[in-house]
Scaffold this motif. Sequence first.
Motif, PDB file in Angstrom:
ATOM      1  N   VAL A   1      44.081  32.669  45.670  1.00 34.55           N
ATOM      2  CA  VAL A   1      43.051  32.965  46.670  1.00 34.55           C
ATOM      3  C   VAL A   1      43.268  34.376  47.221  1.00 34.55           C
ATOM      4  CG1 VAL A   1      42.230  32.375  48.990  1.00 34.55           C
ATOM      5  CG2 VAL A   1      42.523  30.589  47.280  1.00 34.55           C
ATOM      6  N   GLY A   2      44.496  34.733  47.482  1.00 33.06           N
ATOM      7  CA  GLY A   2      44.800  36.076  47.979  1.00 33.06           C
ATOM      8  C   GLY A   2      44.412  37.153  46.983  1.00 33.06           C
ATOM      9  N   ILE A   3      44.753  36.938  45.719  1.00 33.35           N
ATOM     10  CA  ILE A   3      44.413  37.913  44.677  1.00 33.35           C
ATOM     11  C   ILE A   3      42.903  38.010  44.519  1.00 33.35           C
ATOM     12  CG2 ILE A   3      44.542  38.362  42.189  1.00 33.35           C
ATOM     13  CD1 ILE A   3      47.376  37.091  42.305  1.00 33.35           C
ATOM     14  N   ALA A   4      42.221  36.838  44.481  1.00 31.97           N
ATOM     15  CA  ALA A   4      40.762  36.839  44.321  1.00 31.97           C
ATOM     16  C   ALA A   4      40.083  37.532  45.497  1.00 31.97           C
ATOM     17  CB  ALA A   4      40.250  35.403  44.175  1.00 31.97           C
ATOM     18  N   ALA A   5      40.547  37.269  46.712  1.00 30.24           N
ATOM     19  CA  ALA A   5      39.934  37.895  47.900  1.00 30.24           C
ATOM     20  C   ALA A   5      40.192  39.399  47.911  1.00 30.24           C
ATOM     21  CB  ALA A   5      40.478  37.240  49.162  1.00 30.24           C
ATOM     22  N   ALA A   6      41.365  39.804  47.498  1.00 29.50           N
ATOM     23  CA  ALA A   6      41.689  41.239  47.507  1.00 29.50           C
ATOM     24  C   ALA A   6      40.899  41.998  46.456  1.00 29.50           C
ATOM     25  CB  ALA A   6      43.181  41.433  47.274  1.00 29.50           C
ATOM     26  N   ASN A   7      40.675  41.384  45.301  1.00 27.95           N
ATOM     27  CA  ASN A   7      40.001  42.089  44.207  1.00 27.95           C
ATOM     28  C   ASN A   7      38.484  41.915  44.207  1.00 27.95           C
ATOM     29  OD1 ASN A   7      42.335  43.195  43.097  1.00 27.95           O
ATOM     30  ND2 ASN A   7      42.767  41.322  41.938  1.00 27.95           N
ATOM     31  N   ALA A   8      37.986  40.740  44.613  1.00 27.57           N
ATOM     32  CA  ALA A   8      36.541  40.490  44.514  1.00 27.57           C
ATOM     33  C   ALA A   8      35.906  40.226  45.866  1.00 27.57           C
ATOM     34  CB  ALA A   8      36.288  39.322  43.563  1.00 27.57           C
ATOM     35  N   GLY A   9      36.646  40.319  46.933  1.00 27.65           N
ATOM     36  CA  GLY A   9      36.092  40.127  48.271  1.00 27.65           C
ATOM     37  C   GLY A   9      35.761  38.667  48.551  1.00 27.65           C
ATOM     38  N   PHE A  10      34.673  38.496  49.356  1.00 27.75           N
ATOM     39  CA  PHE A  10      34.298  37.162  49.803  1.00 27.75           C
ATOM     40  C   PHE A  10      33.858  36.274  48.639  1.00 27.75           C
ATOM     41  CE2 PHE A  10      31.183  34.160  51.649  1.00 27.75           C
ATOM     42  CZ  PHE A  10      32.035  33.509  52.517  1.00 27.75           C
ATOM     43  N   ILE A  11      33.175  36.828  47.667  1.00 27.56           N
ATOM     44  CA  ILE A  11      32.719  36.046  46.497  1.00 27.56           C
ATOM     45  C   ILE A  11      33.943  35.537  45.726  1.00 27.56           C
ATOM     46  CG2 ILE A  11      31.455  36.135  44.312  1.00 27.56           C
ATOM     47  CD1 ILE A  11      29.537  36.406  46.546  1.00 27.56           C
ATOM     48  N   GLY A  12      34.941  36.349  45.508  1.00 25.50           N
ATOM     49  CA  GLY A  12      36.168  35.940  44.817  1.00 25.50           C
ATOM     50  C   GLY A  12      36.894  34.851  45.577  1.00 25.50           C
TER      51      GLY A  12
END
Length: 124
Positions: free
Chosen positions: A91-102
């Motif tokens: 979740v941290g990686i997805a939020a950092a790389n793709a923002g809210f959608i990630g």
Amino acid sequence: MADMRPLREDLQATLHARRDLGPDYEAALVESFVERLDATIAARVQSELHGHAPSPYAPYSPPPPPAKARSGAGHMVVLALGSMALGVPLVGIAAANAGFIGLLVALVAIVAINVAGAAAIAHR
């Protein structure tokens, strides 16, 4: 050891008879002792097969019963802990790389995996 005493006495008597009679009678004495030993073993096997107490001279112990399989709750705990251990960094990686959608995609994926796992565990 009282169970073995007659057998030991038979063996000692056979050895004494062999000394007294000489090597000419050795084969007959051994054969006689083996027959008595065979009868003793057969009697023990029959007593064990008919449900009597097991002999203290049994060659092995029965294997332990198989371990119980994990319950559904145990599997659910493993699934929840595993999804948290892997989900937090993802979740941290997805939020950092793709923002809210990630962030949303990662959380939906974690929820879907947990729901599918719970359904599979419930159908066992």
